[in-house]
Design a protein around this motif. Sequence first.
Motif, PDB file in Angstrom:
ATOM      1  N   TYR A  29      18.446  20.812  73.964  1.00  0.00           N
ATOM      2  CA  TYR A  29      17.939  22.171  74.130  1.00  0.00           C
ATOM      3  C   TYR A  29      17.152  22.587  72.881  1.00  0.00           C
ATOM      4  CZ  TYR A  29      17.763  27.201  74.808  1.00  0.00           C
ATOM      5  OH  TYR A  29      17.319  28.494  74.936  1.00  0.00           O
ATOM      6  N   ILE A  30      17.676  22.278  71.722  1.00  0.00           N
ATOM      7  CA  ILE A  30      16.998  22.621  70.470  1.00  0.00           C
ATOM      8  C   ILE A  30      15.683  21.853  70.365  1.00  0.00           C
ATOM      9  CG2 ILE A  30      17.162  22.500  67.950  1.00  0.00           C
ATOM     10  CD1 ILE A  30      20.265  22.792  68.405  1.00  0.00           C
ATOM     11  N   ARG A  31      15.715  20.550  70.655  1.00  0.00           N
ATOM     12  CA  ARG A  31      14.510  19.726  70.557  1.00  0.00           C
ATOM     13  C   ARG A  31      13.429  20.173  71.544  1.00  0.00           C
ATOM     14  NH1 ARG A  31      15.291  13.857  72.194  1.00  0.00           N
ATOM     15  NH2 ARG A  31      14.399  14.562  74.133  1.00  0.00           N
ATOM     16  N   LYS A  32      13.845  20.611  72.739  1.00  0.00           N
ATOM     17  CA  LYS A  32      12.873  20.997  73.769  1.00  0.00           C
ATOM     18  C   LYS A  32      12.388  22.442  73.629  1.00  0.00           C
ATOM     19  CE  LYS A  32      14.580  17.608  77.056  1.00  0.00           C
ATOM     20  NZ  LYS A  32      15.269  17.370  78.325  1.00  0.00           N
ATOM     21  N   ASN A  33      12.990  23.215  72.722  1.00  0.00           N
ATOM     22  CA  ASN A  33      12.596  24.606  72.500  1.00  0.00           C
ATOM     23  C   ASN A  33      12.295  24.835  71.017  1.00  0.00           C
ATOM     24  OD1 ASN A  33      13.108  26.015  75.211  1.00  0.00           O
ATOM     25  ND2 ASN A  33      14.943  24.779  74.884  1.00  0.00           N
ATOM     26  N   PRO A  34      11.265  24.160  70.495  1.00  0.00           N
ATOM     27  CA  PRO A  34      11.004  24.220  69.048  1.00  0.00           C
ATOM     28  C   PRO A  34      10.629  25.617  68.539  1.00  0.00           C
ATOM     29  CG  PRO A  34       9.198  23.135  70.184  1.00  0.00           C
ATOM     30  CD  PRO A  34      10.291  23.325  71.191  1.00  0.00           C
ATOM     31  N   ASP A  35      10.088  26.464  69.398  1.00  0.00           N
ATOM     32  CA  ASP A  35       9.700  27.804  68.951  1.00  0.00           C
ATOM     33  C   ASP A  35      10.905  28.710  68.711  1.00  0.00           C
ATOM     34  OD1 ASP A  35       7.075  27.011  69.119  1.00  0.00           O
ATOM     35  OD2 ASP A  35       6.795  27.819  71.143  1.00  0.00           O
ATOM     36  N   LEU A 110      12.952  14.075  64.006  1.00  0.00           N
ATOM     37  CA  LEU A 110      11.882  15.017  64.330  1.00  0.00           C
ATOM     38  C   LEU A 110      10.740  14.849  63.341  1.00  0.00           C
ATOM     39  CD1 LEU A 110      13.684  18.426  65.072  1.00  0.00           C
ATOM     40  CD2 LEU A 110      12.527  16.923  66.704  1.00  0.00           C
ATOM     41  N   SER A 111       9.513  14.942  63.836  1.00  0.00           N
ATOM     42  CA  SER A 111       8.335  14.931  62.975  1.00  0.00           C
ATOM     43  C   SER A 111       7.887  16.367  62.752  1.00  0.00           C
ATOM     44  CB  SER A 111       7.212  14.130  63.633  1.00  0.00           C
ATOM     45  OG  SER A 111       7.633  12.800  63.847  1.00  0.00           O
ATOM     46  N   ASP A 112       6.975  16.558  61.803  1.00  0.00           N
ATOM     47  CA  ASP A 112       6.492  17.908  61.486  1.00  0.00           C
ATOM     48  C   ASP A 112       5.837  18.593  62.681  1.00  0.00           C
ATOM     49  OD1 ASP A 112       7.422  17.717  58.914  1.00  0.00           O
ATOM     50  OD2 ASP A 112       5.512  17.019  58.098  1.00  0.00           O
ATOM     51  N   ASN A 113       5.266  17.826  63.598  1.00  0.00           N
ATOM     52  CA  ASN A 113       4.606  18.411  64.767  1.00  0.00           C
ATOM     53  C   ASN A 113       5.551  18.558  65.960  1.00  0.00           C
ATOM     54  OD1 ASN A 113       4.918  15.797  65.622  1.00  0.00           O
ATOM     55  ND2 ASN A 113       2.742  15.418  66.016  1.00  0.00           N
ATOM     56  N   ASN A 114       6.858  18.481  65.704  1.00  0.00           N
ATOM     57  CA  ASN A 114       7.920  18.608  66.715  1.00  0.00           C
ATOM     58  C   ASN A 114       7.982  17.455  67.712  1.00  0.00           C
ATOM     59  OD1 ASN A 114       9.117  20.963  65.745  1.00  0.00           O
ATOM     60  ND2 ASN A 114       7.556  22.219  66.730  1.00  0.00           N
ATOM     61  N   SER A 115       7.275  16.364  67.444  1.00  0.00           N
ATOM     62  CA  SER A 115       7.493  15.172  68.267  1.00  0.00           C
ATOM     63  C   SER A 115       8.751  14.488  67.732  1.00  0.00           C
ATOM     64  CB  SER A 115       6.280  14.239  68.205  1.00  0.00           C
ATOM     65  OG  SER A 115       6.103  13.745  66.896  1.00  0.00           O
ATOM     66  N   HIS A 116       9.228  13.508  68.447  1.00  0.00           N
ATOM     67  CA  HIS A 116      10.448  12.829  68.009  1.00  0.00           C
ATOM     68  C   HIS A 116      10.358  11.337  68.279  1.00  0.00           C
ATOM     69  CE1 HIS A 116      11.232  13.276  72.299  1.00  0.00           C
ATOM     70  NE2 HIS A 116      12.102  12.291  72.176  1.00  0.00           N
ATOM     71  N   ALA A 117      11.161  10.586  67.546  1.00  0.00           N
ATOM     72  CA  ALA A 117      11.234   9.139  67.737  1.00  0.00           C
ATOM     73  C   ALA A 117      12.691   8.717  67.607  1.00  0.00           C
ATOM     74  CB  ALA A 117      10.387   8.425  66.691  1.00  0.00           C
ATOM     75  N   ASN A 118      13.146   7.862  68.516  1.00  0.00           N
ATOM     76  CA  ASN A 118      14.506   7.321  68.417  1.00  0.00           C
ATOM     77  C   ASN A 118      14.558   6.360  67.237  1.00  0.00           C
ATOM     78  OD1 ASN A 118      15.269   8.777  70.608  1.00  0.00           O
ATOM     79  ND2 ASN A 118      15.634   7.038  71.942  1.00  0.00           N
ATOM     80  N   THR A 119      15.647   6.412  66.496  1.00  0.00           N
ATOM     81  CA  THR A 119      15.761   5.605  65.284  1.00  0.00           C
ATOM     82  C   THR A 119      17.022   4.760  65.248  1.00  0.00           C
ATOM     83  OG1 THR A 119      16.892   7.412  64.159  1.00  0.00           O
ATOM     84  CG2 THR A 119      14.490   7.295  63.911  1.00  0.00           C
ATOM     85  N   VAL A 120      17.913   4.949  66.172  1.00  0.00           N
ATOM     86  CA  VAL A 120      19.251   4.357  66.113  1.00  0.00           C
ATOM     87  C   VAL A 120      19.203   2.829  66.203  1.00  0.00           C
ATOM     88  CG1 VAL A 120      19.669   4.536  68.594  1.00  0.00           C
ATOM     89  CG2 VAL A 120      21.584   4.618  67.037  1.00  0.00           C
TER      90      VAL A 120
END
Length: 179
Positions: A29-35, A110-120
């Motif tokens: 929810y947090i990741r999908k609602n960055p604003d 999370l990246s600065d532009n609110n994109s994301h990448a899995n890192t695990v």
Amino acid sequence: MKRTIIILSILLIASACSTISDDEKDILYIRKNPDGFQAKTIPYQGNIVFTLKTDEILNGINEPQKITRIEDTEVYLTELREKENEIFVIIEFDGNFNPEGGTMLSLFRLSDNNSHANTVTLQSYNDNGERIGFVRGSGDGGKLYGQQVHYRLIMDKLVKSDEWTFEISDMHLLNYSKS
């Protein structure tokens, strides 16, 4: 007038049904609602390590088993499922949302532009400490909770060891607060 009341009632009901309670909110929810949030991730320095005996894996589980708690996240073994000649070991992450802010364990950065990448990174070891390269993966949308990882073990290799150690590393902590 009657028609207006019916339309307003339908809109009110639809709006109430689309509202998500705090109990239903999680890290996704947090990741999908960055604003709505100030959010950033930092590398988590620890690993999650747990061991299962081969008999436990083969017998399965009846209900989720808590592995650990890290910050506002509880980590559970949720399923041991056999399919054909494979066993799936499924681990899910239950992030406990706080409307004012908090810290949850994250499988993504999370990246600065609110994109994301899995890192695990996922590893599994037999009782001799040998790393066994079973298929593994991670992502969103666990059955019970928002994030999950899974190991897919091949039966022939599984039964050659008495116990297995599973390790989850390269995770992040998601720090968030209201915007």
